[in-house]
Design a protein around this motif. Structure first.
Motif, PDB file in Angstrom:
ATOM      1  N   TYR A  96       0.832  -1.197   0.000  1.00 62.81           N
ATOM      2  CA  TYR A  96       0.000   0.000   0.000  1.00 62.81           C
ATOM      3  C   TYR A  96       0.868   1.248   0.000  1.00 62.81           C
ATOM      4  N   LEU A 113       0.149   4.868   3.824  1.00 65.09           N
ATOM      5  CA  LEU A 113      -1.070   5.382   4.448  1.00 65.09           C
ATOM      6  C   LEU A 113      -0.787   5.947   5.838  1.00 65.09           C
ATOM      7  N   GLU A 114       0.052   5.265   6.594  1.00 66.63           N
ATOM      8  CA  GLU A 114       0.382   5.734   7.938  1.00 66.63           C
ATOM      9  C   GLU A 114       1.071   7.096   7.889  1.00 66.63           C
ATOM     10  N   LEU A 163      -5.417   0.522  -3.779  1.00 65.42           N
ATOM     11  CA  LEU A 163      -6.217   1.470  -3.013  1.00 65.42           C
ATOM     12  C   LEU A 163      -7.110   2.233  -3.982  1.00 65.42           C
ATOM     13  N   THR A 182     -18.134   4.200   8.756  1.00 69.21           N
ATOM     14  CA  THR A 182     -17.281   3.333   9.570  1.00 69.21           C
ATOM     15  C   THR A 182     -18.037   2.131  10.112  1.00 69.21           C
ATOM     16  N   VAL A 221      -9.933   2.423   5.120  1.00 67.44           N
ATOM     17  CA  VAL A 221      -8.622   2.395   5.761  1.00 67.44           C
ATOM     18  C   VAL A 221      -8.219   3.812   6.189  1.00 67.44           C
ATOM     19  N   TYR A 247     -10.212   3.146   0.404  1.00 63.09           N
ATOM     20  CA  TYR A 247     -10.477   1.726   0.662  1.00 63.09           C
ATOM     21  C   TYR A 247      -9.358   0.874   0.079  1.00 63.09           C
ATOM     22  N   LYS A 248      -9.038  -0.208   0.783  1.00 60.81           N
ATOM     23  CA  LYS A 248      -8.132  -1.218   0.249  1.00 60.81           C
ATOM     24  C   LYS A 248      -8.941  -2.070  -0.717  1.00 60.81           C
ATOM     25  N   ASN A 263      -7.488   3.321   9.900  1.00 57.01           N
ATOM     26  CA  ASN A 263      -7.845   1.980  10.335  1.00 57.01           C
ATOM     27  C   ASN A 263      -6.879   0.987   9.703  1.00 57.01           C
ATOM     28  N   THR A 264      -5.909   0.519  10.497  1.00 53.50           N
ATOM     29  CA  THR A 264      -4.924  -0.421   9.955  1.00 53.50           C
ATOM     30  C   THR A 264      -5.540  -1.763   9.657  1.00 53.50           C
TER      31      THR A 264
END
Length: 176
Positions: free
Chosen positions: A5, A25-26, A84, A103, A109, A124-125, A175-176
């Motif tokens: 990702y 993403l993080e 993604l 949610t 994510v 979204y993944k 959201n991991t």
């Protein structure tokens, strides 16, 4: 195979189409919740003129292409799809209510308030295969969210090289 990702990030202005690097993403969640984009986001949200808001975003906000790593932001510049998809929902009356519903029924994510303060950017993944394309995911999300929440997704989100401006949102959902 576990998807990677990672996607491209670009420095402002929007006319810069060569990415600076790949990012996660993080890292994006930290950027959005941090103070880097706070003052320009405040300026954009305090402007009631849509044209002025667009000029400020295009000139001062860095951006990403959530759906891929690119050599250049263009259809032909795609190196690898990130697995993604980012959708954009504009002009929401009650952002918090929509966030809660999303949610609970289809957790993303990553989700953050758009630079204008009136919309959401939702990531979204997905898993791209030969038979399941980015476009098919876009159409499925479009239909699902319209049916479940009666909301419309920006049609431009179906484009893989779609730019997504980064902004300040201290309440970014990650959201991991």
């Amino acid at each position: 195979m576990i998807p990677e990702y990672r996607f491209s990030i670009y420095k402002a202005p929007i006319s810069n189409t060569i990415p600076v690097k790949k990012i996660t993403l993080e890292e994006i969640a930290r950027l959005i919740s941090g103070d880097k984009y706070k003052s320009i986001t405040d300026e954009i949200q305090n402007s009631s003129n849509k044209e002025q808001q667009n000029k400020l975003k295009a000139k001062y906000l860095d951006y990403v292409t959530f759906s891929g790593v690119f050599s250049k932001r263009s259809r032909n510049g795609l190196i690898v799809h990130s697995n993604l998809i980012c959708i954009d929902i504009d002009n929401l009356k009650d952002l918090n209510q929509i966030k809660e519903k999303l949610t609970s029924i289809l957790p993303p994510v990553l989700m953050f308030t758009s630079p204008s303060g009136k919309g959401l950017k939702i990531v979204y993944k997905i898993v791209i295969t030969e038979n399941v394309t980015h476009d098919k995911y876009f159409k499925a999300l479009l239909n699902f969210l319209n049916k479940k929440l009666k909301i419309e997704i920006d049609q431009g989100c179906k484009d893989i090289p779609r730019a997504c401006f980064l902004c300040h949102d201290p309440n970014v959902y990650f959201n991991t």
